[in-house]
Design a protein around this motif. Structure first.
Motif, short mmCIF file in Angstrom:
data_model
loop_
_atom_site.label_atom_id
_atom_site.label_comp_id
_atom_site.label_asym_id
_atom_site.label_seq_id
_atom_site.Cartn_x
_atom_site.Cartn_y
_atom_site.Cartn_z
N MET A 244 0.86 -1.17 0.00
CA MET A 244 0.00 0.00 0.00
C MET A 244 0.91 1.24 0.00
O MET A 244 1.87 1.30 0.75
CB MET A 244 -0.88 -0.03 1.26
N ASN A 245 0.57 2.20 -0.83
CA ASN A 245 1.43 3.38 -0.88
C ASN A 245 1.17 4.31 0.30
O ASN A 245 0.17 4.21 0.99
CB ASN A 245 1.26 4.13 -2.20
N SER A 246 2.11 5.20 0.55
CA SER A 246 2.05 6.03 1.75
C SER A 246 0.88 7.02 1.72
O SER A 246 0.32 7.34 2.77
CB SER A 246 3.37 6.77 1.94
N LYS B 5 -2.13 6.52 0.51
CA LYS B 5 -3.34 5.80 0.91
C LYS B 5 -3.34 5.54 2.42
O LYS B 5 -4.37 5.65 3.07
CB LYS B 5 -3.45 4.50 0.14
N VAL B 6 -2.19 5.21 2.98
CA VAL B 6 -2.09 4.97 4.42
C VAL B 6 -2.42 6.24 5.19
O VAL B 6 -3.21 6.23 6.14
CB VAL B 6 -0.69 4.45 4.79
N ILE B 7 -1.84 7.37 4.78
CA ILE B 7 -2.11 8.64 5.45
C ILE B 7 -3.58 9.01 5.33
O ILE B 7 -4.20 9.47 6.29
CB ILE B 7 -1.19 9.75 4.88
N SER C 9 -9.91 7.70 9.64
CA SER C 9 -10.29 7.08 10.92
C SER C 9 -10.25 8.10 12.04
O SER C 9 -11.05 8.04 12.97
CB SER C 9 -9.38 5.90 11.23
N LEU D 200 -6.15 6.97 5.01
CA LEU D 200 -6.95 6.11 5.88
C LEU D 200 -6.80 6.48 7.35
O LEU D 200 -7.76 6.41 8.12
CB LEU D 200 -6.57 4.64 5.64
N VAL D 201 -5.62 6.89 7.77
CA VAL D 201 -5.41 7.32 9.14
C VAL D 201 -6.20 8.59 9.43
O VAL D 201 -6.86 8.72 10.47
CB VAL D 201 -3.89 7.52 9.43
#
Length: 84
Positions: free
Chosen positions: A1-3, A5-7, A13, A9-10
């Motif tokens: 997963m690229n960064s 997308k992670v940021i 949430s 999603l964080v």
């Protein structure tokens, strides 16, 4: 997963947590029974996550008794903290 997308999603949430806290604050002032029901649902969700995800993962990563003993010790400390 690229960064990115992670940021994303964080942050997503985190926004839902803030919205939930605002709604809980508004509903919680209605009565103590509603607060008790909301907290029991939150506790049940956390127990589900811990017993379904975290404990098996800890046992898989750290083969041995220390992860099990840590879980038991954490549970006992939680019970003591609630009683105090």
């Amino acid at each position: 997963m690229n960064s990115f997308k992670v940021i994303f999603l964080v942050i997503l949430s985190g926004i839902t947590t803030g919205v939930g806290a605002f709604i809980g604050s508004a509903i919680g002032s209605v009565s103590e029974e509603i607060i008790a029901i909301c907290l029991s649902f939150a506790a049940g969700a956390m127990l589900y996550i811990v017993t379904g995800e975290l404990i098996p993962e800890a046992n898989k990563l750290y083969k041995g008794r220390m992860s099990g003993l840590g879980n038991i010790l954490g549970f006992l400390i939680g019970i003591i903290a609630v009683r105090i």
